[in-house]
Design an enzyme around this catalytic site. Structure first.
Site, PDB file in Angstrom:
ATOM      1  N   ASP A 442      13.063 -34.398  22.052  1.00 52.50           N
ATOM      2  CA  ASP A 442      14.122 -33.636  23.192  1.00 52.50           C
ATOM      3  C   ASP A 442      14.844 -32.535  22.516  1.00 52.50           C
ATOM      4  O   ASP A 442      15.197 -31.229  22.385  1.00 52.50           O
ATOM      5  CB  ASP A 442      15.162 -34.587  23.427  1.00 52.50           C
ATOM      6  CG  ASP A 442      15.602 -35.382  22.367  1.00 52.50           C
ATOM      7  OD1 ASP A 442      15.417 -35.572  21.846  1.00 52.50           O
ATOM      8  OD2 ASP A 442      17.054 -35.692  23.171  1.00 52.50           O
ATOM      9  N   ARG A 446      20.142 -34.165  15.372  1.00 50.20           N
ATOM     10  CA  ARG A 446      21.513 -34.235  15.917  1.00 50.20           C
ATOM     11  C   ARG A 446      21.310 -36.231  15.945  1.00 50.20           C
ATOM     12  O   ARG A 446      19.327 -36.231  15.485  1.00 50.20           O
ATOM     13  CB  ARG A 446      22.388 -34.778  17.230  1.00 50.20           C
ATOM     14  CG  ARG A 446      21.607 -35.135  18.454  1.00 50.20           C
ATOM     15  CD  ARG A 446      22.295 -34.967  20.273  1.00 50.20           C
ATOM     16  NE  ARG A 446      21.651 -35.182  20.750  1.00 50.20           N
ATOM     17  CZ  ARG A 446      20.864 -34.147  22.454  1.00 50.20           C
ATOM     18  NH1 ARG A 446      21.784 -33.662  22.596  1.00 50.20           N
ATOM     19  NH2 ARG A 446      20.454 -34.263  23.060  1.00 50.20           N
ATOM     20  N   ASP A 447      21.519 -37.154  16.373  1.00 53.33           N
ATOM     21  CA  ASP A 447      21.526 -38.407  15.866  1.00 53.33           C
ATOM     22  C   ASP A 447      20.060 -39.379  17.481  1.00 53.33           C
ATOM     23  O   ASP A 447      20.995 -39.711  17.756  1.00 53.33           O
ATOM     24  CB  ASP A 447      22.208 -39.778  15.932  1.00 53.33           C
ATOM     25  CG  ASP A 447      23.868 -39.542  16.873  1.00 53.33           C
ATOM     26  OD1 ASP A 447      23.704 -38.346  17.600  1.00 53.33           O
ATOM     27  OD2 ASP A 447      24.136 -40.043  17.283  1.00 53.33           O
ATOM     28  N   GLU A 448      19.152 -38.097  17.247  1.00 52.40           N
ATOM     29  CA  GLU A 448      18.770 -38.964  18.349  1.00 52.40           C
ATOM     30  C   GLU A 448      17.045 -38.538  17.913  1.00 52.40           C
ATOM     31  O   GLU A 448      16.691 -39.175  18.077  1.00 52.40           O
ATOM     32  CB  GLU A 448      19.154 -38.067  19.638  1.00 52.40           C
ATOM     33  CG  GLU A 448      18.213 -38.543  21.289  1.00 52.40           C
ATOM     34  CD  GLU A 448      19.235 -37.945  22.647  1.00 52.40           C
ATOM     35  OE1 GLU A 448      18.184 -38.004  24.053  1.00 52.40           O
ATOM     36  OE2 GLU A 448      19.819 -37.241  22.046  1.00 52.40           O
ATOM     37  N   ASP A 455      11.517 -34.726  29.568  1.00 55.65           N
ATOM     38  CA  ASP A 455      11.225 -33.077  28.691  1.00 55.65           C
ATOM     39  C   ASP A 455       9.764 -32.547  28.621  1.00 55.65           C
ATOM     40  O   ASP A 455       9.821 -31.614  28.839  1.00 55.65           O
ATOM     41  CB  ASP A 455      11.767 -33.199  27.606  1.00 55.65           C
ATOM     42  CG  ASP A 455      13.576 -33.445  27.843  1.00 55.65           C
ATOM     43  OD1 ASP A 455      14.257 -34.139  27.970  1.00 55.65           O
ATOM     44  OD2 ASP A 455      14.420 -32.678  27.033  1.00 55.65           O
ATOM     45  N   TRP A 506      10.951 -38.766  34.700  1.00 59.26           N
ATOM     46  CA  TRP A 506      10.920 -38.783  32.820  1.00 59.26           C
ATOM     47  C   TRP A 506       9.725 -39.863  33.595  1.00 59.26           C
ATOM     48  O   TRP A 506       9.158 -39.984  33.236  1.00 59.26           O
ATOM     49  CB  TRP A 506      12.237 -39.665  33.152  1.00 59.26           C
ATOM     50  CG  TRP A 506      13.240 -38.711  32.733  1.00 59.26           C
ATOM     51  CD1 TRP A 506      13.584 -38.123  31.233  1.00 59.26           C
ATOM     52  CD2 TRP A 506      14.054 -37.828  32.939  1.00 59.26           C
ATOM     53  NE1 TRP A 506      14.151 -37.258  30.984  1.00 59.26           N
ATOM     54  CE2 TRP A 506      14.818 -36.897  32.031  1.00 59.26           C
ATOM     55  CE3 TRP A 506      14.072 -37.028  34.786  1.00 59.26           C
ATOM     56  CZ2 TRP A 506      15.702 -36.349  32.498  1.00 59.26           C
ATOM     57  CZ3 TRP A 506      15.077 -35.637  34.507  1.00 59.26           C
ATOM     58  CH2 TRP A 506      15.468 -35.859  33.678  1.00 59.26           C
ATOM     59  N   GLU A 718      19.966 -26.862  24.684  1.00 60.12           N
ATOM     60  CA  GLU A 718      19.298 -27.670  26.023  1.00 60.12           C
ATOM     61  C   GLU A 718      20.271 -27.724  26.744  1.00 60.12           C
ATOM     62  O   GLU A 718      20.773 -27.563  28.201  1.00 60.12           O
ATOM     63  CB  GLU A 718      20.446 -29.159  25.346  1.00 60.12           C
ATOM     64  CG  GLU A 718      20.419 -30.529  26.278  1.00 60.12           C
ATOM     65  CD  GLU A 718      20.914 -31.698  25.465  1.00 60.12           C
ATOM     66  OE1 GLU A 718      20.689 -33.053  25.849  1.00 60.12           O
ATOM     67  OE2 GLU A 718      21.735 -31.586  24.552  1.00 60.12           O
ATOM     68  N   HIS A 739      16.357 -27.320  22.113  1.00 61.94           N
ATOM     69  CA  HIS A 739      15.680 -28.041  23.434  1.00 61.94           C
ATOM     70  C   HIS A 739      14.482 -27.167  24.643  1.00 61.94           C
ATOM     71  O   HIS A 739      14.941 -26.017  25.004  1.00 61.94           O
ATOM     72  CB  HIS A 739      16.523 -28.495  24.238  1.00 61.94           C
ATOM     73  CG  HIS A 739      17.221 -30.276  23.953  1.00 61.94           C
ATOM     74  ND1 HIS A 739      17.788 -30.684  23.074  1.00 61.94           N
ATOM     75  CD2 HIS A 739      16.937 -31.219  25.196  1.00 61.94           C
ATOM     76  CE1 HIS A 739      18.750 -32.354  23.518  1.00 61.94           C
ATOM     77  NE2 HIS A 739      17.912 -31.906  24.720  1.00 61.94           N
TER      78      HIS A 739
END
Length: 920
Positions: A442, A446-448, A455, A506, A718, A739
């Site tokens: 995605d 960042r912390d992801e 997506d 999703w 995003e 994103h």
């Protein structure tokens, strides 16, 4: 006549000859200067083990043919040549030979033990592993099979075995690992040899989850396993495996993490060797099917910035994914710190969107001259880098940004005279590049950085045009099926967020992505392999829909990030989540029925087609009125019903008309989130509202596709307003500047604006239907189809539109010109002149009696009013822009009677009078 086979294709990663299966799909691309050339047959010649195998193909099949020869054995090396015969009887020369190497292992052949540091002193401790072996004869071939739960790089006798990075990538490590098959023949030597392996944790040891819930999912320490197979010229075979005889030692990397970054102390070296631990074995690895991750490009510093606080920040001019490479000289022990971020906020590095990700690399100098360093086992999403501790004067030529991502072949291009739309498309391409790194993520910063299913579900068509993503998504779909639990597809794949839960749009990636691979690449193999996954997901959501055939009242992401949703509640969209959910029950049931029919599963095709029809009728009865209104009177609701073909023709037009009206009422600003954005332009175009789609595309006010472009974006954001107009980062806890989901608009640019699309799977037949947009002088798309390059270009010439097209050999095309004329053409270059559509009438006089609809449709008048209000009453100007409903039943005078006093009203009227005078 010139005729040749330009390219022989085989299922192998880009830039590799290594195949993962004994029966890989094969194909070829023919080129001919004869117009309308079609293949009538082909001959295939396979050279293997000194034996020649022949196969003949009748007809025009040339894409993803099933392997017609005896199955390959591990380490087989073959060459394939093709020659074709045209329908005119002409025969091509033999193609250049295509090398094919069997990169898989036989059943039971994997015997390596899995090893790790025996007594680590830190979490996810980086290390170097090593062993030695002797070679006592002439080596015919040496092949290294290696994998890790973590990431690794190997070297033989001090030389790297390849140019890949972050091997073997990310899979659901508990159940699936991947091995590389590397030819290291040139690296082994007679006598003593040394193998070293640098190892770190990366995805395997990262903490996943949000805020205080972040925790390890796979391992606390990285693990490695490999076996080297040496084949001697005299027939002997020697195997070197990972086992308890290997050794490990700390190395220069003192800490490494994807989110945290990497620390490297060049003073340390590698010493203090000790025996490794043999640990629990990894799952038996399979041969790689996805492309390798590589260093793809290197960008120089575009600008050196001194921030208001006095810090030094480098701008690379492009939001990218990778890391920095530095050339530095200084005293031993000097620490250079590199901090990364995508944006500046009021002149300083904007790190808040990174959340817990430090995105910081540190290099401690050895002090022995010029030192060159690049972090090895991490990556960052960034445009800006803050440099601290640099010894001496910083020369920007000593720092570059190394772009890394999965090495896929570029296959699609788009261009247009509209500069902002051209940049928008460029942003889409860079967004894909940044997020197609081992898995489709995605965001990369960042912390992801997770493989969110929603997506890629909406972005897969765009991705499939721009790059050859077939192998990349094929591999990811294998992980999706592994991570399904009782049919439920998790939010992210690989799943690191806990028990799988169902969410519409999703989980539907299970049905949509294999379908896209079939439509764009004629990949029936993946569709067939994924059919059980597709069916299992569809059964789950059909079960949720119950007897009413409506999926209601359950958790949903809905039309995620609708621009009207509060910053902290991105699922609170205008369109009911139940409408989104039920529309996707229909979508997946319909796609499952179509897949079953393609696969010859007739009873299942009838079953799921019947279910889809039941859901469709229930949807219409519950959510669509007789007059053509949706219960959720919002753009996404109308777009779903139109694009998913859930309503009949009479109501489709009414829905399209209302969609266009809503778009104008909103001032031609976007009103959709992740679900509606990829399809709203198709919904408008299909119902005859191309002018509305044009206004929506070219809007520059927030929210819109072009607002980020006007703010200097170089990737897709995003949120529509990830950065606010005043340069402040959106206050939401979740925002990213890279994103790709909202960049799904690019598929409409390719198919509709330029007019290039597949009419049948794999572009065996091409659809050419350009739509010249008002305000655009030209547009062009080209795509490397499985048959060769297809291209469409249109440009204005006076009162005409010139359309040019290139149709590859062995295909034909259905053409619809802008004036409605239709043609069917064969391969070759074509050119047509079409009458341009009549432009919109020039706007008339404007004043207080003009309706608000007339004002928003008159760009000059609208801008004039905004400028006057901005000078006199900025707050009212903002309210006028953001909150006016542009109705055809309310006049400008009526609106201003509520908003403005006499003096501002008079100023607006004077400005409009001047505009009328200028026009007359």
């Amino acid at each position: 006549m010139s005729l040749r086979v330009a390219r022989v294709t085989v299922d192998a990663p880009h830039g590799s000859d290594t195949v993962a299966t004994a029966t890989p799909a094969i194909g070829w691309v023919s080129e001919s200067d004869a117009r309308g050339w079609m293949q009538s047959g082909a001959e295939l010649e396979l050279e293997l083990d000194g034996e020649t195998q022949m196969h003949r193909v009748g007809g025009r099949d040339s894409v993803r043919l099933r392997w017609p020869f005896r199955p390959l054995q591990p380490r087989d090396e073959a060459t394939l040549r093709v020659r074709v015969t045209g329908s005119d009887g002409a025969v091509s020369p033999w193609s250049e030979p295509r090398r094919i190497v069997a990169g898989f292992l036989a059943d039971g052949e994997w015997t390596a033990r899995t090893i790790a540091v025996a007594a680590p002193t830190t979490y996810a401790e980086p290390a170097t592993l090593r062993t030695t072996f002797s070679v006592d004869g002439e080596v015919r071939r040496a092949t290294l099979y290696a994998t890790a739960v973590g990431v690794y790089q190997a070297a033989f006798n001090g030389e790297e075995v390849d140019d890949q990075v972050l091997k073997p990538g990310w899979t659901p490590f508990h159940t699936r690992t991947v091995h590389e098959s590397t030819d290291v023949t040139a690296l082994v030597r007679s006598g003593e040899n040394a193998v070293t392996v640098r190892l770190a944790g990366a995805w395997a040891t990262e903490h996943y989850g949000f805020r205080e819930n972040a925790a390890p999912v796979y391992e606390e320490q990285p693990r490695f396993a490999a076996q080297l197979l040496i084949e001697y010229a005299d027939g002997r075979v020697q195997t070197v495996r990972t086992d308890e005889s290997w050794q490990s030692a700390p190395n220069e990397v003192t800490a490494s993490g994807l989110y945290a970054g990497e620390d490297h102390d060049a003073r340390r070296g590698t010493s203090d060797w000790s025996p490794v631990a043999v640990v629990a074995d990894v799952p038996v690895p399979g041969a790689r099917v996805s492309p390798f991750v590589r260093r793809i490009e290197e960008l120089p510093v575009a600008e050196v910035i001194t921030t208001p606080s006095g810090r030094t920040v480098l701008d690379f001019g492009q939001n990218l994914v990778g890391r920095l490479r530095i050339r530095v000289q200084g005293a031993s022990g000097t620490v250079v710190t590199l901090r990364h971020a995508e944006v500046l906020e009021h002149g300083e590095l904007g790190t808040r969107p990174l959340r817990a990700a430090a995105a910081t690399d540190r290099y401690t100098l050895a002090g022995d001259g010029v030192e060159v360093w690049e972090p090895e086992f991490t990556f960052h999403g960034f445009r800006y880098a803050e440099i601290d501790g640099w010894p001496g004067v910083l020369d920007p030529a000593d720092i570059s940004a190394v772009v890394i991502h999965s090495d896929m072949e570029r296959t699609g291009w788009f261009d247009t005279s509209h500069e902002l739309v051209r940049q928008l498309h460029q942003n889409v391409v860079w967004g894909l590049r940044g997020n197609f790194l081992s898995v489709p993520t995605d965001c990369p910063q960042r912390d992801e950085r997770l493989g969110w299913t929603g997506d890629i579900q909406v972005f897969a068509p765009t991705a499939s045009f721009l790059y050859d993503v077939r192998g990349f998504l094929d591999s990811w779909l294998r992980d999706l099926e592994i991570d399904q639990v009782d049919g439920v597809v998790p939010f992210v794949v690989p799943n690191v967020l806990g028990p799988a839960r169902a969410a519409a749009a999703w989980g539907d990636a299970a049905a949509v992505v294999p379908t896209v691979l079939y439509e764009r690449f004629a990949d029936l193999d993946t569709l067939e392999r994924q059919f059980d996954s597709m069916r299992a997901w569809t059964d789950v959501i059909v079960g949720y829909s119950g007897d009413r055939r409506l999926w209601e009242g359950m958790f949903q992401f809905g039309d995620w990030l609708d621009p009207d949703a509060p910053p902290q509640h991105p699922a609170k969209a205008k369109t009911s989540a139940d409408i989104v959910a039920t529309a996707y029950v229909f979508r997946s049931a319909d796609l499952t029925a179509r897949a079953a029919a393609l696969l010859g599963r007739e009873s299942e095709a009838r079953e799921y087609a019947g279910i889809a029809e039941e859901v469709r009728r229930a949807f219409v009865a519950e959510y669509v009125t007789e007059s053509g209104r949706m219960v959720s009177d919002a753009q996404t609701a109308y777009s779903l019903a139109i694009v998913f073909d859930m309503v009949d023709e009479s109501r489709r037009q009414a829905l399209g008309d209302r969609l266009a009206e809503l778009t104008r009422l909103g001032g031609y600003r976007i009103g959709t989130g992740f679900v509606g954005t990829p399809i709203i332009q198709d919904a408008l175009t299909r119902t005859g509202h191309l002018d509305t789609a044009t206004r929506l595309l070219t809007q520059t006010e927030n929210p819109s596709w072009l607002y980020p472009v006007t703010m200097g974006a170089t990737t897709i954001w995003e949120r529509w307003d990830s950065m606010l107009p005043d340069g402040t980062i959106n206050p939401g806890q979740m925002t990213s500047f890279n994103h790709y989901a909202l960049g799904a608009i690019a598929d409409w640019l390719h198919r509709t604006v330029a007019g290039l699309a597949p009419a049948t799977p794999g572009y065996a037949r091409i659809a050419i239907e350009p739509h010249p947009l008002e305000g655009f002088d030209d547009a062009e798309a080209s795509h490397l189809t499985p048959y060769g390059e297809a291209r469409v270009r249109w440009q204005r010439s006076g009162e005409s539109i010139i359309v040019e097209a290139t149709v590859p050999a062995n295909t034909d095309a259905d053409v619809v010109l802008p004036d409605g004329r239709r043609h069917t053409v064969g391969s070759g270059s074509h050119r047509w002149t079409s009458a341009a559509l009549a432009p919109r009438p020039e706007p008339g006089e404007v004043g207080p009696e003009s309706t608000l609809a007339q004002i928003i449709d008159d760009s000059e008048a609208y801008q004039a009013i905004v400028e006057v209000l901005g000078e006199l009453r900025p707050a009212i100007a903002e309210d006028f822009r953001d909150n006016t409903e542009w109705s055809p039943r309310l006049t400008l005078g009526e609106l201003f009677a509520r908003l403005l006093g006499p003096e501002p009203r008079a100023a607006v009227e004077r400005r409009l009078t001047a505009l009328n005078t200028a026009r007359s």
